[in-house]
Design an enzyme around this catalytic site. Structure first.
Site, PDB file in Angstrom:
ATOM      1  N   SER A  68      34.504  51.961  44.530  1.00  0.00           N
ATOM      2  CA  SER A  68      35.920  51.684  44.756  1.00  0.00           C
ATOM      3  C   SER A  68      36.151  51.247  46.198  1.00  0.00           C
ATOM      4  CB  SER A  68      36.772  52.925  44.459  1.00  0.00           C
ATOM      5  OG  SER A  68      38.091  52.770  44.950  1.00  0.00           O
ATOM      6  N   ASP A 121      39.099  43.532  38.827  1.00  0.00           N
ATOM      7  CA  ASP A 121      40.491  43.183  38.540  1.00  0.00           C
ATOM      8  C   ASP A 121      40.608  42.014  37.579  1.00  0.00           C
ATOM      9  OD1 ASP A 121      41.607  45.198  40.065  1.00  0.00           O
ATOM     10  OD2 ASP A 121      41.715  43.979  41.880  1.00  0.00           O
ATOM     11  N   ARG A 163      43.202  50.002  31.314  1.00  0.00           N
ATOM     12  CA  ARG A 163      43.056  48.591  30.943  1.00  0.00           C
ATOM     13  C   ARG A 163      42.069  48.370  29.810  1.00  0.00           C
ATOM     14  NH1 ARG A 163      43.456  45.897  37.024  1.00  0.00           N
ATOM     15  NH2 ARG A 163      45.744  45.980  37.132  1.00  0.00           N
TER      16      ARG A 163
END
Length: 427
Positions: free
Chosen positions: A166, A313, A344
């Protein structure tokens, strides 16, 4: 709202919005630097404006004349306690990175955001910051916002092996390490976007990177800079895919940031057989260029491992791309998708399946069976800007029925002019 559907021959040139990650960080570094920072081509989307407002609330003078943003920094010590809790809106970048900055400030700050932020895990940032001497606490003794953070000017350096890949977590620790006394060492699980490392150097700081190992000495001071923000490849991704899957299309995207830690989608397009050309252009501080795509015959591939942080993303729009490829595409090692603005993995599978796709969600990704025609449906963005934009690109392929999108307003988080730019391509 009813989405645009049944389109062919998308042709034209688009200047995509400015890079969201760099826009956030330009405000942050300007605020903690000594002297004036000027920012051109800043992304005035909701998320980045949340960052700007947060630093104004922390006592930093920031002016915006509509063209250039000027940040008058007074170093880390120039930050002042906010009069009220800081509202980060929908921005995970804002809340996580600002925690690293506040960890070294000798006052208490409360942070909160919207309903989506309230579900995003923060132990990944709170635990390393607490081990450095800050006191971070979530709501009702959980790891979720609203948060309270009490910083200290006596932060200890840290040796930390990251359990997740991350860039937000890494950047939060780096912002704290810049204020600690001594050397901190961070070992990444996989290499993630390195805008923070680049800006440390750009603002006059020092940092050493050896593969996945990062070493930074603190405390450091920074000097104000002039920044021009390149276009955001994550925003460009939607039109890259539109040009590849919509018949008889040719789309050119200008001033797209080409930082190698962000260009995984270009690799995937090439691996799937897509026609894409990359023409690099000189850019003061950040690599950028023009990308051109044309309608292509695509093949399914497997996507996993070290490439995932380079396109995390873009995975929702890559999933749509895969529905129009021959054969099966497997996305794995993408557990991070579960803790974005929404889950997602589930959102992509559920909404595209409503439209006729054949997608199986897995624990760490998706299995996408192509090639599938798409049809009209009622869908939702779940308040997630990237899901919303992906569904509009999917709607372009729909020949029967209409596509109704709930929570379309979420798109303004990163791409306020998205529908205007799309409209230019089929007029």
């Amino acid at each position: 709202m009813e989405l645009v559907s049944n389109k062919t021959a998308l042709n034209g040139i688009i200047n995509v919005p400015s890079d969201k990650s760099i826009s956030h960080r330009s405000i942050m570094f300007g605020a903690i630097a000594e002297g004036t920072t000027t920012i051109k081509n800043f992304l005035r989307g909701d998320d980045c404006l949340s960052t700007l407002k947060a630093f104004q609330d922390l006592g930093v003078k920031i002016e915006d004349d509509g063209t250039v943003i000027t940040v008058y920094g007074n170093g880390f010590s120039g930050l002042q306690p906010a009069n009220e809790a800081l509202n980060v809106g929908n921005s995970g970048t804002t809340i996580r990175l600002i925690m690293g900055i506040l960890a070294g400030r000798p006052f208490t700050t409360k942070l909160f955001g919207d309903h989506s932020i309230a579900k995003r895990p923060m132990n990944r940032v709170m635990l390393p910051l607490n081990s450095m001497g800050a006191v971070c606490q979530g709501h009702d003794h959980t790891e979720f916002p609203p948060l309270t953070i009490t910083g200290t000017e006596k932060l200890q350096p840290i040796a930390y092996e990251m359990p997740v890949a991350s860039a937000q977590v890494k950047s939060a620790i780096l912002f704290a390490a810049m204020q600690a006394h001594g050397e901190s060492v961070i070992i990444e699980k996989e290499k993630t976007r390195d805008h923070t490392e680049d800006m440390i150097r750009q603002f006059g700081g020092t940092i050493d990177v050896f593969g996945k190992e990062i070493r930074i000495q603190g405390p450091q001071t920074f000097i104000g800079q002039e920044i021009t923000v390149p276009g955001d490849i994550s925003s460009a991704a939607f039109f890259l895919v539109a040009g590849l899957i919509t018949p008889n299309s040719n789309i050119q995207l200008k001033n797209v940031g080409l930082n190698p830690t962000r260009t995984g989608i270009i690799d995937v397009i090439e691996q799937m057989g897509g026609t894409i050309t990359v023409e690099e252009t000189a850019h003061a501080d950040n690599k950028a260029g023009t990308l051109t795509v044309t309608t292509s015959q695509l093949n399914g591939i497997e996507i996993g491992g070290e490439i995932i942080p380079r396109l995390i993303d873009e995975l929702p729009i890559i999933a749509l791309l895969a529905t129009q490829a021959e054969g099966t595409t497997i996305i794995r090692d993408a557990e991070e998708l579960k803790v974005k603005e929404t889950n997602r993995i589930d959102a992509v599978a559920k909404e595209l399946n409503k439209m006729g796709a054949n997608i199986e969600p897995t624990e760490d990704g998706l299995i996408i069976h192509g090639k599938t025609p798409l049809h009209g449906a009622k869908v939702t963005s779940y308040g997630d800007h990237r899901i919303g934009m992906m569904l509009q690109i999917a709607a372009l392929l729909v020949k029967e029925g209409t596509v109704e999108l709930e929570k379309a307003e979420a798109i303004s988080v990163s791409y306020p002019s998205f529908f205007t730019d799309l409209n230019k391509l089929y007029q």
